[in-house]
Design an enzyme around this catalytic site. Structure first.
Site: not given
Length: 551
Positions: A55, A58-59, A96, A335, A377
Protein backbone atom coordinates in the site's frame (compact mmCIF):
# COMPACT_ATOMS: atom_id res chain seq x y z
CA UNK A 1 12.34 -7.45 5.21
CA UNK A 2 13.05 -8.08 8.86
CA UNK A 3 16.02 -5.70 8.78
CA UNK A 4 14.04 -2.97 7.01
CA UNK A 5 11.18 -2.94 9.46
CA UNK A 6 13.17 -3.46 12.65
CA UNK A 7 13.17 0.09 13.98
CA UNK A 8 9.68 0.91 12.80
CA UNK A 9 8.20 -2.24 14.28
CA UNK A 10 9.93 -1.58 17.57
CA UNK A 11 8.23 1.81 17.67
CA UNK A 12 4.87 0.27 16.80
CA UNK A 13 5.31 -2.40 19.42
CA UNK A 14 6.08 0.26 22.00
CA UNK A 15 2.84 1.97 21.12
CA UNK A 16 1.02 -1.31 21.34
CA UNK A 17 1.81 -2.43 24.88
CA UNK A 18 -1.91 -2.41 25.69
CA UNK A 19 -4.59 -4.23 23.66
CA UNK A 20 -3.93 -1.13 21.60
CA UNK A 21 -6.52 1.53 21.14
CA UNK A 22 -4.83 4.24 19.09
CA UNK A 23 -6.59 7.37 17.91
CA UNK A 24 -5.62 10.17 15.58
CA UNK A 25 -3.92 13.28 16.88
CA UNK A 26 -4.49 15.16 13.63
CA UNK A 27 -5.68 18.72 14.12
CA UNK A 28 -8.30 18.52 11.39
CA UNK A 29 -10.18 15.42 12.56
CA UNK A 30 -12.26 16.96 15.31
CA UNK A 31 -15.50 16.02 13.59
CA UNK A 32 -14.45 12.42 13.02
CA UNK A 33 -14.79 9.59 15.57
CA UNK A 34 -11.81 9.74 17.89
CA UNK A 35 -11.33 6.07 18.74
CA UNK A 36 -9.80 3.63 16.30
CA UNK A 37 -10.65 -0.09 16.40
CA UNK A 38 -8.60 -2.10 18.86
CA UNK A 39 -5.46 -3.85 17.62
CA UNK A 40 -2.86 -5.91 19.43
CA UNK A 41 0.88 -5.35 19.11
CA UNK A 42 1.24 -8.48 16.95
CA UNK A 43 -1.57 -7.31 14.68
CA UNK A 44 0.09 -3.92 14.27
CA UNK A 45 3.39 -5.52 13.29
CA UNK A 46 1.72 -7.79 10.73
CA UNK A 47 -0.40 -4.95 9.30
CA UNK A 48 2.57 -2.63 9.04
CA UNK A 49 4.40 -5.26 6.98
CA UNK A 50 1.42 -5.73 4.65
CA UNK A 51 1.03 -1.97 4.30
CA UNK A 52 4.69 -1.56 3.34
CA UNK A 53 4.50 -4.36 0.78
CA UNK A 54 1.14 -3.53 -0.79
CA UNK A 55 0.00 0.00 0.00
CA UNK A 56 2.72 2.52 0.86
CA UNK A 57 3.74 3.14 -2.73
CA UNK A 58 0.43 4.81 -3.60
CA UNK A 59 -0.70 6.09 -0.20
CA UNK A 60 2.63 7.09 1.37
CA UNK A 61 4.55 5.97 4.44
CA UNK A 62 2.66 8.51 6.55
CA UNK A 63 -0.55 7.65 4.65
CA UNK A 64 -1.09 11.22 3.45
CA UNK A 65 -1.84 10.08 -0.10
CA UNK A 66 -0.52 10.91 -3.57
CA UNK A 67 -1.40 8.47 -6.35
CA UNK A 68 -3.86 6.92 -3.90
CA UNK A 69 -6.13 8.71 -1.45
CA UNK A 70 -4.97 9.72 2.00
CA UNK A 71 -5.52 7.09 4.69
CA UNK A 72 -5.09 9.15 7.83
CA UNK A 73 -7.59 8.81 10.69
CA UNK A 74 -9.35 12.09 9.86
CA UNK A 75 -10.70 10.37 6.72
CA UNK A 76 -10.68 6.66 7.59
CA UNK A 77 -12.36 6.77 10.99
CA UNK A 78 -15.53 8.33 9.62
CA UNK A 79 -15.75 5.70 6.87
CA UNK A 80 -15.54 2.85 9.34
CA UNK A 81 -14.27 -0.70 9.20
CA UNK A 82 -17.07 -2.23 7.12
CA UNK A 83 -16.73 0.33 4.33
CA UNK A 84 -12.95 0.02 4.26
CA UNK A 85 -13.16 -3.78 4.12
CA UNK A 86 -15.27 -3.60 0.96
CA UNK A 87 -12.91 -1.13 -0.69
CA UNK A 88 -9.78 -3.10 0.20
CA UNK A 89 -11.40 -6.40 -0.70
CA UNK A 90 -12.92 -5.51 -4.06
CA UNK A 91 -10.90 -2.52 -5.26
CA UNK A 92 -12.13 0.01 -7.79
CA UNK A 93 -11.90 0.69 -11.55
CA UNK A 94 -9.82 3.75 -10.65
CA UNK A 95 -6.75 1.63 -9.92
CA UNK A 96 -7.27 0.35 -6.36
CA UNK A 97 -6.37 -3.37 -6.51
CA UNK A 98 -8.95 -5.95 -5.41
CA UNK A 99 -6.78 -7.44 -2.70
CA UNK A 100 -9.48 -9.69 -1.27
CA UNK A 101 -11.30 -11.04 -4.32
CA UNK A 102 -7.96 -11.61 -6.10
CA UNK A 103 -6.72 -13.77 -3.23
CA UNK A 104 -3.73 -11.56 -2.40
CA UNK A 105 -5.12 -10.97 1.10
CA UNK A 106 -7.26 -13.33 3.16
CA UNK A 107 -10.56 -12.25 4.64
CA UNK A 108 -8.93 -11.81 8.04
CA UNK A 109 -6.09 -9.76 6.50
CA UNK A 110 -8.61 -7.48 4.77
CA UNK A 111 -10.26 -6.93 8.15
CA UNK A 112 -6.85 -6.33 9.70
CA UNK A 113 -5.94 -3.66 7.14
CA UNK A 114 -9.32 -1.96 7.45
CA UNK A 115 -8.62 -1.50 11.16
CA UNK A 116 -4.95 -0.61 10.61
CA UNK A 117 -5.58 2.38 8.36
CA UNK A 118 -7.67 3.93 11.12
CA UNK A 119 -4.65 4.06 13.45
CA UNK A 120 -2.19 6.95 13.74
CA UNK A 121 0.76 6.52 11.35
CA UNK A 122 4.24 6.17 12.82
CA UNK A 123 7.23 7.50 10.87
CA UNK A 124 10.18 5.15 10.29
CA UNK A 125 13.68 6.33 11.28
CA UNK A 126 15.62 8.71 9.04
CA UNK A 127 19.11 8.13 7.62
CA UNK A 128 22.04 10.46 6.96
CA UNK A 129 25.25 9.80 5.05
CA UNK A 130 26.95 7.96 7.96
CA UNK A 131 23.90 5.74 8.46
CA UNK A 132 23.79 4.88 4.76
CA UNK A 133 27.55 4.31 4.56
CA UNK A 134 27.29 1.88 7.48
CA UNK A 135 25.07 -0.38 5.31
CA UNK A 136 27.39 -0.26 2.28
CA UNK A 137 28.97 -3.58 1.27
CA UNK A 138 31.65 -3.76 -1.40
CA UNK A 139 31.38 -7.48 -2.09
CA UNK A 140 33.83 -7.61 -5.00
CA UNK A 141 36.29 -4.69 -5.23
CA UNK A 142 36.85 -3.17 -8.66
CA UNK A 143 40.43 -4.51 -8.79
CA UNK A 144 39.11 -8.07 -8.45
CA UNK A 145 36.60 -7.81 -11.27
CA UNK A 146 37.15 -8.90 -14.89
CA UNK A 147 38.97 -6.53 -17.23
CA UNK A 148 36.98 -7.90 -20.17
CA UNK A 149 33.67 -9.67 -20.70
CA UNK A 150 34.04 -13.26 -19.45
CA UNK A 151 30.83 -14.79 -20.82
CA UNK A 152 29.27 -15.43 -24.22
CA UNK A 153 25.87 -13.94 -23.46
CA UNK A 154 24.49 -11.33 -25.81
CA UNK A 155 24.00 -8.90 -22.95
CA UNK A 156 22.71 -6.22 -25.32
CA UNK A 157 19.52 -8.31 -25.48
CA UNK A 158 19.51 -9.22 -21.78
CA UNK A 159 16.30 -8.85 -19.75
CA UNK A 160 16.26 -8.03 -16.05
CA UNK A 161 12.96 -9.26 -14.60
CA UNK A 162 11.71 -8.39 -11.14
CA UNK A 163 10.62 -11.35 -9.00
CA UNK A 164 8.55 -9.23 -6.69
CA UNK A 165 7.80 -11.29 -3.61
CA UNK A 166 11.01 -13.34 -3.52
CA UNK A 167 13.24 -10.26 -3.44
CA UNK A 168 15.18 -11.27 -6.55
CA UNK A 169 15.81 -10.42 -10.17
CA UNK A 170 16.01 -12.96 -12.98
CA UNK A 171 18.53 -12.25 -15.73
CA UNK A 172 17.14 -13.81 -18.91
CA UNK A 173 18.89 -14.30 -22.24
CA UNK A 174 16.68 -12.53 -24.78
CA UNK A 175 18.01 -14.69 -27.61
CA UNK A 176 17.58 -18.16 -26.09
CA UNK A 177 14.84 -17.26 -23.57
CA UNK A 178 16.83 -19.15 -20.93
CA UNK A 179 17.31 -17.90 -17.36
CA UNK A 180 21.00 -17.05 -16.92
CA UNK A 181 20.85 -16.57 -13.17
CA UNK A 182 18.60 -15.41 -10.36
CA UNK A 183 20.11 -12.99 -7.86
CA UNK A 184 19.06 -11.91 -4.39
CA UNK A 185 18.32 -8.19 -4.31
CA UNK A 186 15.87 -5.97 -2.45
CA UNK A 187 12.19 -6.71 -2.00
CA UNK A 188 9.98 -5.93 -5.02
CA UNK A 189 12.62 -4.38 -7.26
CA UNK A 190 10.94 -1.40 -8.86
CA UNK A 191 13.55 -0.29 -11.36
CA UNK A 192 16.39 -1.95 -13.26
CA UNK A 193 18.81 0.47 -14.89
CA UNK A 194 21.84 -0.45 -16.98
CA UNK A 195 24.97 1.69 -16.91
CA UNK A 196 25.83 3.79 -19.95
CA UNK A 197 28.56 1.31 -20.93
CA UNK A 198 26.21 -1.66 -20.56
CA UNK A 199 28.52 -3.41 -18.10
CA UNK A 200 26.64 -2.80 -14.87
CA UNK A 201 23.06 -3.30 -13.79
CA UNK A 202 21.58 -1.23 -10.93
CA UNK A 203 18.41 -2.45 -9.22
CA UNK A 204 16.57 -0.90 -6.32
CA UNK A 205 13.92 -2.61 -4.23
CA UNK A 206 10.99 -1.05 -2.48
CA UNK A 207 12.89 -1.73 0.72
CA UNK A 208 15.54 0.79 -0.46
CA UNK A 209 18.19 -1.87 -0.95
CA UNK A 210 20.32 -0.90 -3.95
CA UNK A 211 22.31 -3.65 -5.70
CA UNK A 212 25.05 -3.43 -8.33
CA UNK A 213 25.45 -6.40 -10.69
CA UNK A 214 28.52 -6.94 -12.90
CA UNK A 215 27.39 -8.38 -16.24
CA UNK A 216 30.95 -9.08 -17.42
CA UNK A 217 31.47 -11.91 -14.95
CA UNK A 218 31.28 -15.49 -16.16
CA UNK A 219 27.97 -15.62 -14.37
CA UNK A 220 26.74 -12.12 -13.42
CA UNK A 221 26.92 -11.44 -9.68
CA UNK A 222 26.04 -8.75 -7.16
CA UNK A 223 29.31 -6.90 -6.49
CA UNK A 224 28.05 -4.15 -4.16
CA UNK A 225 24.96 -3.18 -2.20
CA UNK A 226 23.75 -0.44 0.11
CA UNK A 227 20.56 0.53 1.99
CA UNK A 228 19.43 4.10 1.43
CA UNK A 229 16.39 4.12 3.70
CA UNK A 230 13.18 2.25 4.48
CA UNK A 231 11.46 2.59 1.11
CA UNK A 232 12.56 3.55 -2.40
CA UNK A 233 11.55 3.44 -6.06
CA UNK A 234 14.24 4.90 -8.31
CA UNK A 235 17.81 4.60 -9.53
CA UNK A 236 19.61 6.04 -12.54
CA UNK A 237 23.15 6.22 -13.90
CA UNK A 238 25.16 9.05 -15.43
CA UNK A 239 24.86 8.98 -19.23
CA UNK A 240 26.38 12.23 -20.49
CA UNK A 241 29.45 11.76 -22.70
CA UNK A 242 32.59 11.58 -20.58
CA UNK A 243 30.64 10.69 -17.43
CA UNK A 244 29.53 7.18 -18.38
CA UNK A 245 29.36 4.87 -15.32
CA UNK A 246 30.86 7.62 -13.11
CA UNK A 247 27.87 8.04 -10.81
CA UNK A 248 24.61 6.42 -9.85
CA UNK A 249 21.74 8.22 -8.13
CA UNK A 250 19.08 6.61 -5.98
CA UNK A 251 15.89 8.21 -4.71
CA UNK A 252 14.02 7.29 -1.54
CA UNK A 253 10.38 7.44 -0.54
CA UNK A 254 11.54 7.37 3.06
CA UNK A 255 13.56 9.20 4.15
CA UNK A 256 12.56 11.75 1.50
CA UNK A 257 15.93 12.33 -0.16
CA UNK A 258 18.26 11.28 -2.94
CA UNK A 259 21.78 9.83 -2.74
CA UNK A 260 24.60 10.11 -5.30
CA UNK A 261 26.92 7.09 -5.35
CA UNK A 262 30.15 6.02 -7.01
CA UNK A 263 29.00 4.29 -10.15
CA UNK A 264 31.17 1.18 -9.86
CA UNK A 265 31.02 0.64 -6.09
CA UNK A 266 27.77 2.26 -4.82
CA UNK A 267 29.75 4.10 -2.16
CA UNK A 268 27.43 6.92 -0.99
CA UNK A 269 28.94 10.33 -1.70
CA UNK A 270 26.17 12.88 -1.26
CA UNK A 271 22.76 12.92 0.41
CA UNK A 272 20.21 15.66 -0.33
CA UNK A 273 16.84 16.02 1.40
CA UNK A 274 13.77 16.65 -0.75
CA UNK A 275 11.41 17.81 1.99
CA UNK A 276 10.23 21.31 1.16
CA UNK A 277 7.56 23.71 -0.03
CA UNK A 278 4.90 22.39 -2.42
CA UNK A 279 4.61 24.11 -5.79
CA UNK A 280 0.87 24.89 -5.73
CA UNK A 281 0.05 25.28 -2.05
CA UNK A 282 3.29 26.80 -0.69
CA UNK A 283 2.93 24.49 2.30
CA UNK A 284 5.83 22.56 3.81
CA UNK A 285 5.81 18.84 3.02
CA UNK A 286 7.93 16.49 5.08
CA UNK A 287 7.18 13.32 3.13
CA UNK A 288 8.22 14.66 -0.29
CA UNK A 289 9.16 11.39 -1.96
CA UNK A 290 11.55 10.87 -4.86
CA UNK A 291 9.78 9.07 -7.69
CA UNK A 292 11.25 8.79 -11.20
CA UNK A 293 14.81 9.88 -12.02
CA UNK A 294 16.14 10.25 -15.55
CA UNK A 295 19.61 11.13 -16.84
CA UNK A 296 20.10 13.90 -19.39
CA UNK A 297 21.80 13.19 -22.69
CA UNK A 298 22.53 16.92 -23.13
CA UNK A 299 24.41 17.78 -19.94
CA UNK A 300 25.93 16.08 -16.86
CA UNK A 301 22.58 16.24 -15.09
CA UNK A 302 19.96 14.10 -13.40
CA UNK A 303 16.27 15.04 -13.35
CA UNK A 304 14.73 14.12 -10.01
CA UNK A 305 10.95 13.97 -9.55
CA UNK A 306 9.79 15.04 -6.08
CA UNK A 307 6.28 13.66 -5.88
CA UNK A 308 4.36 15.59 -3.23
CA UNK A 309 5.95 19.03 -3.78
CA UNK A 310 5.62 19.01 -7.56
CA UNK A 311 9.28 19.90 -8.06
CA UNK A 312 11.60 18.64 -10.76
CA UNK A 313 15.18 19.04 -9.59
CA UNK A 314 17.78 19.31 -12.35
CA UNK A 315 20.92 18.22 -10.50
CA UNK A 316 24.28 18.94 -12.14
CA UNK A 317 26.68 16.21 -11.00
CA UNK A 318 29.89 17.73 -12.43
CA UNK A 319 30.89 19.10 -8.99
CA UNK A 320 29.41 17.32 -5.98
CA UNK A 321 31.06 19.69 -3.51
CA UNK A 322 29.34 22.66 -5.12
CA UNK A 323 26.12 21.02 -6.23
CA UNK A 324 24.14 23.16 -8.65
CA UNK A 325 20.42 22.47 -8.80
CA UNK A 326 17.68 24.06 -10.91
CA UNK A 327 14.21 23.69 -9.42
CA UNK A 328 11.22 23.61 -11.76
CA UNK A 329 7.70 23.99 -10.38
CA UNK A 330 5.15 21.65 -11.94
CA UNK A 331 1.78 20.24 -10.86
CA UNK A 332 2.06 18.11 -7.72
CA UNK A 333 2.23 14.36 -7.32
CA UNK A 334 4.89 13.66 -9.92
CA UNK A 335 5.37 9.97 -10.52
CA UNK A 336 6.86 8.45 -13.66
CA UNK A 337 7.52 9.45 -17.24
CA UNK A 338 10.03 9.33 -20.06
CA UNK A 339 11.61 11.18 -22.96
CA UNK A 340 9.92 11.93 -26.24
CA UNK A 341 11.72 10.58 -29.31
CA UNK A 342 14.47 13.26 -29.54
CA UNK A 343 15.26 12.95 -25.81
CA UNK A 344 15.20 16.73 -25.41
CA UNK A 345 11.89 16.79 -23.54
CA UNK A 346 10.96 14.83 -20.44
CA UNK A 347 7.25 13.91 -20.41
CA UNK A 348 6.51 13.84 -16.70
CA UNK A 349 3.30 12.42 -15.23
CA UNK A 350 1.82 14.32 -12.29
CA UNK A 351 -0.62 11.50 -11.88
CA UNK A 352 -2.86 12.59 -9.00
CA UNK A 353 -3.17 16.00 -10.72
CA UNK A 354 -4.19 14.36 -14.04
CA UNK A 355 -1.51 16.26 -15.95
CA UNK A 356 1.68 15.79 -17.92
CA UNK A 357 4.46 18.32 -17.35
CA UNK A 358 6.89 18.81 -20.25
CA UNK A 359 10.45 19.64 -19.16
CA UNK A 360 12.87 21.08 -21.72
CA UNK A 361 16.13 19.32 -20.84
CA UNK A 362 18.27 21.52 -23.06
CA UNK A 363 16.94 24.84 -21.74
CA UNK A 364 16.26 23.63 -18.19
CA UNK A 365 12.69 24.92 -17.95
CA UNK A 366 9.03 23.94 -18.01
CA UNK A 367 7.84 23.89 -21.62
CA UNK A 368 4.15 23.01 -21.09
CA UNK A 369 1.54 21.52 -18.79
CA UNK A 370 -1.06 19.27 -20.41
CA UNK A 371 -4.38 18.00 -19.05
CA UNK A 372 -4.90 14.29 -19.66
CA UNK A 373 -7.16 11.55 -18.25
CA UNK A 374 -7.49 10.33 -14.69
CA UNK A 375 -4.23 9.34 -13.00
CA UNK A 376 -1.80 8.93 -15.91
CA UNK A 377 0.67 6.11 -15.31
CA UNK A 378 2.80 5.74 -18.45
CA UNK A 379 5.90 4.01 -17.14
CA UNK A 380 8.29 5.53 -19.67
CA UNK A 381 5.43 6.07 -22.13
CA UNK A 382 5.42 5.24 -25.84
CA UNK A 383 6.80 7.20 -28.81
CA UNK A 384 5.58 6.75 -32.38
CA UNK A 385 4.46 8.62 -35.50
CA UNK A 386 0.72 9.28 -35.60
CA UNK A 387 -0.43 9.08 -39.27
CA UNK A 388 -2.32 12.36 -38.90
CA UNK A 389 -0.55 14.34 -36.18
CA UNK A 390 3.11 13.39 -36.53
CA UNK A 391 5.41 12.45 -33.61
CA UNK A 392 3.49 11.72 -30.41
CA UNK A 393 4.15 10.38 -26.92
CA UNK A 394 1.39 8.33 -25.30
CA UNK A 395 0.25 7.59 -21.78
CA UNK A 396 -2.42 5.26 -20.42
CA UNK A 397 -4.18 5.79 -17.08
CA UNK A 398 -4.85 4.10 -13.79
CA UNK A 399 -8.16 5.89 -13.35
CA UNK A 400 -9.92 5.56 -16.71
CA UNK A 401 -9.83 3.79 -20.06
CA UNK A 402 -8.36 6.73 -21.98
CA UNK A 403 -5.03 6.64 -23.80
CA UNK A 404 -3.79 10.17 -24.41
CA UNK A 405 -1.58 10.93 -27.42
CA UNK A 406 0.42 14.16 -27.08
CA UNK A 407 2.13 15.92 -29.99
CA UNK A 408 5.88 16.25 -29.36
CA UNK A 409 7.33 18.04 -32.39
CA UNK A 410 7.45 21.84 -31.86
CA UNK A 411 9.45 22.34 -35.10
CA UNK A 412 7.73 20.53 -37.97
CA UNK A 413 4.34 20.01 -36.28
CA UNK A 414 4.15 23.15 -34.17
CA UNK A 415 0.34 23.31 -34.17
CA UNK A 416 0.17 19.90 -32.50
CA UNK A 417 3.02 20.32 -30.03
CA UNK A 418 2.24 19.83 -26.33
CA UNK A 419 -1.44 19.11 -26.97
CA UNK A 420 -3.55 15.99 -26.63
CA UNK A 421 -4.13 15.35 -30.32
CA UNK A 422 -5.96 12.06 -30.01
CA UNK A 423 -7.67 10.05 -27.26
CA UNK A 424 -7.96 6.31 -27.72
CA UNK A 425 -10.36 4.13 -25.74
CA UNK A 426 -8.67 1.20 -24.05
CA UNK A 427 -10.01 -1.83 -22.17
CA UNK A 428 -10.48 0.03 -18.90
CA UNK A 429 -8.76 1.67 -15.96
CA UNK A 430 -5.95 0.07 -14.02
CA UNK A 431 -3.24 0.44 -16.66
CA UNK A 432 0.39 0.66 -15.51
CA UNK A 433 2.43 0.55 -18.72
CA UNK A 434 2.19 1.43 -22.39
CA UNK A 435 4.84 0.56 -24.96
CA UNK A 436 5.85 0.77 -28.60
CA UNK A 437 9.14 0.61 -30.54
CA UNK A 438 10.61 2.55 -33.49
CA UNK A 439 10.58 -0.64 -35.59
CA UNK A 440 7.00 -1.58 -34.68
CA UNK A 441 3.56 -0.49 -35.84
CA UNK A 442 1.91 -1.72 -32.63
CA UNK A 443 0.97 0.08 -29.44
CA UNK A 444 0.57 -2.19 -26.39
CA UNK A 445 -1.43 -1.27 -23.26
CA UNK A 446 -1.70 -3.40 -20.10
CA UNK A 447 -4.44 -3.20 -17.42
CA UNK A 448 -3.16 -5.33 -14.51
CA UNK A 449 -5.00 -3.39 -11.78
CA UNK A 450 -8.44 -3.56 -13.37
CA UNK A 451 -10.80 -5.51 -11.06
CA UNK A 452 -12.29 -7.42 -14.03
CA UNK A 453 -10.24 -10.61 -14.44
CA UNK A 454 -10.80 -10.73 -18.20
CA UNK A 455 -9.27 -7.28 -18.53
CA UNK A 456 -6.40 -7.72 -16.06
CA UNK A 457 -5.42 -11.04 -17.67
CA UNK A 458 -5.25 -9.73 -21.23
CA UNK A 459 -3.62 -6.89 -23.14
CA UNK A 460 -4.88 -4.39 -25.70
CA UNK A 461 -2.93 -3.72 -28.89
CA UNK A 462 -3.54 -0.94 -31.42
CA UNK A 463 -2.41 -0.73 -35.04
CA UNK A 464 -0.59 2.63 -35.18
CA UNK A 465 -1.42 2.92 -38.90
CA UNK A 466 -5.15 2.57 -38.20
CA UNK A 467 -5.73 3.87 -34.67
CA UNK A 468 -9.35 4.72 -35.38
CA UNK A 469 -10.14 0.98 -35.67
CA UNK A 470 -9.64 0.50 -31.95
CA UNK A 471 -7.81 -2.27 -30.17
CA UNK A 472 -7.50 -6.01 -30.44
CA UNK A 473 -7.30 -8.13 -27.27
CA UNK A 474 -4.71 -10.85 -26.75
CA UNK A 475 -5.41 -13.42 -23.97
CA UNK A 476 -1.88 -13.44 -22.58
CA UNK A 477 -2.70 -15.20 -19.29
CA UNK A 478 -4.73 -17.83 -21.14
CA UNK A 479 -1.75 -18.50 -23.40
CA UNK A 480 0.43 -18.99 -20.33
CA UNK A 481 -1.88 -21.83 -19.19
CA UNK A 482 -0.98 -21.51 -15.51
CA UNK A 483 -4.12 -22.72 -13.81
CA UNK A 484 -5.49 -20.96 -10.73
CA UNK A 485 -4.65 -17.49 -9.45
CA UNK A 486 -5.20 -13.80 -10.24
CA UNK A 487 -2.66 -13.85 -13.12
CA UNK A 488 -2.30 -10.11 -13.79
CA UNK A 489 -0.63 -9.35 -17.14
CA UNK A 490 1.85 -6.50 -16.76
CA UNK A 491 4.66 -4.53 -18.39
CA UNK A 492 5.09 -4.97 -22.14
CA UNK A 493 8.80 -4.77 -23.03
CA UNK A 494 10.46 -5.10 -26.42
CA UNK A 495 13.60 -7.03 -27.22
CA UNK A 496 16.53 -5.20 -28.82
CA UNK A 497 15.42 -5.99 -32.38
CA UNK A 498 11.93 -4.65 -31.76
CA UNK A 499 10.24 -7.78 -33.12
CA UNK A 500 9.19 -9.40 -29.82
CA UNK A 501 7.15 -8.13 -26.87
CA UNK A 502 7.58 -9.72 -23.44
CA UNK A 503 4.83 -9.74 -20.79
CA UNK A 504 4.90 -10.85 -17.18
CA UNK A 505 2.01 -13.01 -16.04
CA UNK A 506 2.11 -12.04 -12.38
CA UNK A 507 0.36 -14.70 -10.32
CA UNK A 508 0.08 -15.15 -6.56
CA UNK A 509 3.26 -16.04 -4.66
CA UNK A 510 2.14 -19.64 -4.12
CA UNK A 511 0.95 -20.11 -7.71
CA UNK A 512 2.73 -20.58 -11.05
CA UNK A 513 3.78 -17.44 -12.92
CA UNK A 514 5.30 -17.01 -16.37
CA UNK A 515 6.70 -14.68 -18.99
CA UNK A 516 4.93 -14.69 -22.33
CA UNK A 517 6.81 -13.68 -25.48
CA UNK A 518 4.67 -12.46 -28.39
CA UNK A 519 5.71 -12.03 -32.03
CA UNK A 520 5.18 -8.30 -32.58
CA UNK A 521 4.42 -8.56 -36.30
CA UNK A 522 1.93 -11.44 -36.20
CA UNK A 523 0.67 -10.85 -32.63
CA UNK A 524 0.91 -14.58 -32.02
CA UNK A 525 2.39 -16.55 -29.15
CA UNK A 526 6.10 -17.22 -29.58
CA UNK A 527 7.24 -18.58 -26.22
CA UNK A 528 6.06 -19.17 -22.66
CA UNK A 529 8.91 -19.03 -20.17
CA UNK A 530 8.10 -21.00 -17.02
CA UNK A 531 10.28 -22.00 -14.11
CA UNK A 532 9.52 -22.65 -10.42
CA UNK A 533 11.97 -19.84 -9.62
CA UNK A 534 9.85 -17.27 -11.50
CA UNK A 535 7.98 -16.10 -8.40
CA UNK A 536 5.63 -13.14 -8.99
CA UNK A 537 7.42 -11.63 -12.02
CA UNK A 538 6.41 -8.04 -12.67
CA UNK A 539 8.62 -5.45 -14.43
CA UNK A 540 11.29 -6.43 -16.91
CA UNK A 541 13.85 -4.28 -18.66
CA UNK A 542 15.77 -4.92 -21.86
CA UNK A 543 19.39 -3.77 -21.63
CA UNK A 544 19.70 -2.04 -25.01
CA UNK A 545 16.33 -0.30 -24.91
CA UNK A 546 16.80 0.83 -21.30
CA UNK A 547 20.33 2.12 -21.92
CA UNK A 548 19.24 4.16 -24.92
CA UNK A 549 15.80 5.26 -23.65
CA UNK A 550 13.97 3.51 -26.47
CA UNK A 551 10.24 3.16 -25.90
Amino acid sequence: MKEILKNTLATLAALAVLPLVIHSACADDAAAPSIAPAMTADEMIKANKIYFERCAGCHGVLRKGATGKKLTPDSTLEKGTDYLKVFIGYGSPGGMPNFGSSGELTESEVDLMARYVQQTPVAPPEMGLKDIEATWKLIVPVKDRPTKKMNDYNIANLFSTTLRDSGEVALIDGDTKEIITILKTGYAVHISRFSASGRYLYVTGRDAKLSLIDLWMKTPEVVAEVKTGAEARSVETSKFKGWEDKYAISGSYWPPQYVIHEGDTLKPLKVVSTSGIASETNEFVKEARVAAIVASHYKPEFLVNVKETGKVLIVNYSDLNNLKTVTIDTPRFLHDGGFESTKRYFMDAANASNKIAVIDIKEGKLAATIDVGKTPHPGRGANFIDPKFGPVWATSHLGDDAISLIGTDPVKHKANAWKVVRILKGQGGGSLFIKSHPKSTNLWVDTPLNPDAKISQSVAVFDIKALEKGYAVLPIAEWANLGEGPKRVVHPEYNKAGDEVWFSVWNAKDKKSAIVVVDDKTRTLKKVITDPRLITPTGHFNLYNTMHDIY
